[in-house]
Design a protein around this motif. Structure first.
Motif, PDB file in Angstrom:
ATOM      1  N   ILE A 141       0.831  -1.201   0.000  1.00  0.00           N
ATOM      2  CA  ILE A 141       0.000   0.000   0.000  1.00  0.00           C
ATOM      3  C   ILE A 141       0.862   1.246   0.000  1.00  0.00           C
ATOM      4  O   ILE A 141       0.634   2.187  -0.757  1.00  0.00           O
ATOM      5  CB  ILE A 141      -0.941   0.004   1.217  1.00  0.00           C
ATOM      6  CG1 ILE A 141      -1.947  -1.134   1.093  1.00  0.00           C
ATOM      7  CG2 ILE A 141      -1.681   1.339   1.333  1.00  0.00           C
ATOM      8  CD1 ILE A 141      -2.872  -1.001  -0.084  1.00  0.00           C
ATOM      9  N   ARG A 190      -9.871   5.111   1.955  1.00  0.00           N
ATOM     10  CA  ARG A 190     -10.314   3.752   1.682  1.00  0.00           C
ATOM     11  C   ARG A 190     -11.249   3.306   2.793  1.00  0.00           C
ATOM     12  O   ARG A 190     -10.892   3.314   3.967  1.00  0.00           O
ATOM     13  CB  ARG A 190      -9.103   2.808   1.586  1.00  0.00           C
ATOM     14  CG  ARG A 190      -8.288   3.005   0.336  1.00  0.00           C
ATOM     15  CD  ARG A 190      -7.199   1.937   0.274  1.00  0.00           C
ATOM     16  NE  ARG A 190      -6.174   2.163   1.274  1.00  0.00           N
ATOM     17  CZ  ARG A 190      -5.078   2.872   1.069  1.00  0.00           C
ATOM     18  NH1 ARG A 190      -4.888   3.441  -0.096  1.00  0.00           N
ATOM     19  NH2 ARG A 190      -4.179   3.036   2.017  1.00  0.00           N
ATOM     20  N   SER A 225      -7.464  -2.858   1.949  1.00  0.00           N
ATOM     21  CA  SER A 225      -7.033  -3.371   0.652  1.00  0.00           C
ATOM     22  C   SER A 225      -6.543  -4.806   0.781  1.00  0.00           C
ATOM     23  O   SER A 225      -6.143  -5.247   1.854  1.00  0.00           O
ATOM     24  CB  SER A 225      -5.909  -2.499   0.086  1.00  0.00           C
ATOM     25  OG  SER A 225      -6.365  -1.193  -0.156  1.00  0.00           O
ATOM     26  N   LEU A 239      -4.601  -5.149  -6.838  1.00  0.00           N
ATOM     27  CA  LEU A 239      -5.147  -4.827  -5.528  1.00  0.00           C
ATOM     28  C   LEU A 239      -6.662  -4.668  -5.612  1.00  0.00           C
ATOM     29  O   LEU A 239      -7.216  -4.364  -6.662  1.00  0.00           O
ATOM     30  CB  LEU A 239      -4.513  -3.550  -4.983  1.00  0.00           C
ATOM     31  CG  LEU A 239      -2.987  -3.542  -4.842  1.00  0.00           C
ATOM     32  CD1 LEU A 239      -2.535  -2.249  -4.201  1.00  0.00           C
ATOM     33  CD2 LEU A 239      -2.506  -4.738  -4.053  1.00  0.00           C
ATOM     34  N   SER A 240      -7.320  -4.845  -4.477  1.00  0.00           N
ATOM     35  CA  SER A 240      -8.779  -4.793  -4.452  1.00  0.00           C
ATOM     36  C   SER A 240      -9.308  -3.391  -4.682  1.00  0.00           C
ATOM     37  O   SER A 240     -10.413  -3.223  -5.202  1.00  0.00           O
ATOM     38  CB  SER A 240      -9.306  -5.312  -3.113  1.00  0.00           C
ATOM     39  OG  SER A 240      -8.773  -4.545  -2.037  1.00  0.00           O
ATOM     40  N   ASP A 241      -8.566  -2.370  -4.284  1.00  0.00           N
ATOM     41  CA  ASP A 241      -9.007  -0.997  -4.528  1.00  0.00           C
ATOM     42  C   ASP A 241      -8.017  -0.331  -5.465  1.00  0.00           C
ATOM     43  O   ASP A 241      -6.830  -0.232  -5.182  1.00  0.00           O
ATOM     44  CB  ASP A 241      -9.140  -0.211  -3.220  1.00  0.00           C
ATOM     45  CG  ASP A 241      -7.818  -0.046  -2.503  1.00  0.00           C
ATOM     46  OD1 ASP A 241      -6.986  -0.967  -2.620  1.00  0.00           O
ATOM     47  OD2 ASP A 241      -7.606   0.987  -1.858  1.00  0.00           O
ATOM     48  N   LYS A 264     -13.696  -1.044  -7.094  1.00  0.00           N
ATOM     49  CA  LYS A 264     -13.716  -2.110  -6.115  1.00  0.00           C
ATOM     50  C   LYS A 264     -13.556  -3.421  -6.864  1.00  0.00           C
ATOM     51  O   LYS A 264     -14.498  -3.932  -7.465  1.00  0.00           O
ATOM     52  CB  LYS A 264     -15.022  -2.102  -5.313  1.00  0.00           C
ATOM     53  CG  LYS A 264     -15.084  -3.195  -4.250  1.00  0.00           C
ATOM     54  CD  LYS A 264     -16.408  -3.192  -3.516  1.00  0.00           C
ATOM     55  CE  LYS A 264     -16.469  -4.316  -2.492  1.00  0.00           C
ATOM     56  NZ  LYS A 264     -17.786  -4.363  -1.806  1.00  0.00           N
TER      57      LYS A 264
END
Length: 498
Positions: free
Chosen positions: A272, A291, A295, A317-319, A354
């Protein structure tokens, strides 16, 4: 040999030399992904949308519901059973399990069969199952029949460790990731007698851990651990990647030939921080959007040497968050990161995606976006064939940089439900063998040492783009497994669009 036959053979030989020369030029003109990404950092529009007036670049050609017997079995469990699913593209089958029942069925056509197999599924036991695939009698379908063969002699206890995922190498090594944060290998042999045919070995624990495991089994241990949730094998470079629940990425060497002892060579703990730093938000004095959720790494995939000699891994990454203006999609060389700007969205607009799941293969990225502000959709990012990179440009300065920049096209497809799994369908064996013979003296040289099938080797050529491969390879196909059914997506080549 007659004079006429000699002339024909001479012409065929000359034609073969011309084809080989052209293929060699295409290979040498290919820009390494690292250079293309670096050049695209100075490009104002690295992403584009396919012209709406043209035939679609990506389209859904077929959709199928899940087998009724599978749905009934899941409903019978009250929706609370342990359910897993995936795709075996090598045998053209999708699979799903509900508790101790395993289902297999064809994803490319409905043959009216969805056999159910009863398997022993417990978190304390590991077993191997043989899969036999045979073709139809007339030879038209090489994936007609599939049978499962239980192998009771290859069943072993897991010492109380729940295994989260499994990865296999082309040399036959089977690695397993435990919820205890360790990596294991299943050793097996065809021998008999006093030498045990199957056993499990912990590869990442020291002597102290071995003694501790002997005195106190894992099932009785308590404490904070960082479980490994994903394993990825790079068969070309002989590297094993492990992704943990706390977003660490561990890198292990498998030796120069893939048969050496597992050796940890790197670990990244601050994904991150590096991602935010590379986005330039802090340096510019701007604040990144907050966020709302933690994440996570939703997908890791290795890059083939056809794409890059220096970049090895893609992590999604998820975000995906970006502020103005956006550099290109981040692909980690070592560990470096960049955010994503999508075509059709304002370059000055804050963008947050997302990502629930993702899949990367041969220069194509598939993202499942479930952002609150949009309906669920698949975002597909692949190379823009209308602006193919080339190293043959003779321009200077900005012109050279622009010609080398990575250009990608973004497509969006609505999807019902959630994407659970994605797999690329490899070319048929006959097509793959022909393509491999054409490239055997170039990038495929020595690949037999990696024991990869011709289908996988030929599939790597899609990473070179559609222009140099459309006359040899069929349209790319991917299968999307969602909570509502199966969806087949095809990528139209330039010759299909024109």
């Amino acid at each position: 040999m007659s004079c006429e036959n000699e002339i024909v053979m001479r012409d065929i030989t000359k034609a073969g030399l011309v084809v080989s020369d052209r293929i060699g030029r295409d290979v040498s003109a290919q820009i390494d992904l690292e250079d293309a990404l670096e050049a695209s950092r100075y490009s104002s529009h690295p992403y584009s949308a396919h012209p709406r007036e043209w035939p679609p670049l990506v389209e859904v050609v077929d959709s199928r519901e899940l087998p009724s017997v599978l749905v009934e079995r899941y409903n019978a469990a009250g929706g609370e059973g342990t359910a897993l699913c995936g795709i075996f593209p090598e045998i053209r089958r999708a699979w799903a399990s509900v508790d101790n029942s395993l289902f297999l069925w064809r994803f490319d056509k409905w043959d009216g069969q969805c056999p159910e197999y009863s398997v022993l599924a417990t978190p304390v036991e590991l077993l191997l199952v043989g899969v036999c695939c045979s073709g139809s009698g007339d030879g038209s379908d090489p994936y007609s029949e599939v049978s499962l063969q239980p192998l009771p002699e290859y069943t072993i206890p897991s010492d109380g460790v729940t295994m989260a995922c499994i990865a296999c190498t082309n040399r036959g090594h089977i690695f397993l990731a435990g919820r205890d944060g360790h990596i294991y290998e299943m050793h097996y042999t065809t021998g008999s007698g006093w030498y045990k045919q199957c056993r499990i070995v912990c590869l990442t624990s020291g002597l102290g851990s071995v003694v501790s495991r002997w005195v106190v089994p894992n099932v009785f241990k308590f404490g904070a651990v960082d479980p490994i949730v994903e394993l990825v094998v790079d068969n070309e470079r002989h590297i094993l990647y492990a992704g943990t629940e706390e977003m660490k990425i561990q890198v292990y060497s498998l030796g120069s030939n893939g048969d050496g002892p597992l050796k940890k060579v790197a670990e990244e703990k601050n994904l991150i921080y590096q991602r935010d730093l590379n986005s330039g938000g802090q340096a510019a004095g701007s604040r990144l959007p907050a966020r709302s959720t933690k994440s996570s790494v939703v997908s890791m995939s290795s890059l083939s040497t056809v794409e890059s000699k220096w970049l090895h891994l893609v992590a999604v990454l998820s975000d995906v968050v970006t502020t103005r203006p956006a550099p290109p999609l981040g692909v980690g060389g070592g560990f470096s990161f960049g955010p994503l700007s999508l075509a059709g969205r304002s370059q000055n607009e804050d963008l947050s995606l997302k990502i629930e799941s993702a899949h990367y293969s041969s220069a194509t990225l598939v993202l499942s976006d479930s952002s609150p502000s949009t309906t669920s959709s698949l975002l597909i990012v692949n190379r823009d064939s209308t602006k193919q990179s080339s190293s043959s440009s003779t321009s200077l300065g900005t012109g050279v940089r622009s010609s080398r920049a990575l250009r990608e096209c973004v497509s969006s497809i609505p999807i019902e439900g959630r994407m659970l799994a994605v797999a690329e369908v490899p070319p048929l064996p006959d097509t793959a063998a022909t393509v491999q013979s054409l490239y055997s003296q170039l990038e495929f040289v020595g690949y037999n040492n990696f024991r990869e099938s011709p289908e996988k080797l030929a599939g790597r050529l899609w990473a070179r783009g559609d222009l140099p491969t459309q006359h040899m390879l069929p349209r790319r196909r991917i299968i999307v497994f969602s909570t509502t059914g199966m969806m087949e997506v095809v990528f139209n080549r330039p010759v299909d669009i024109l």
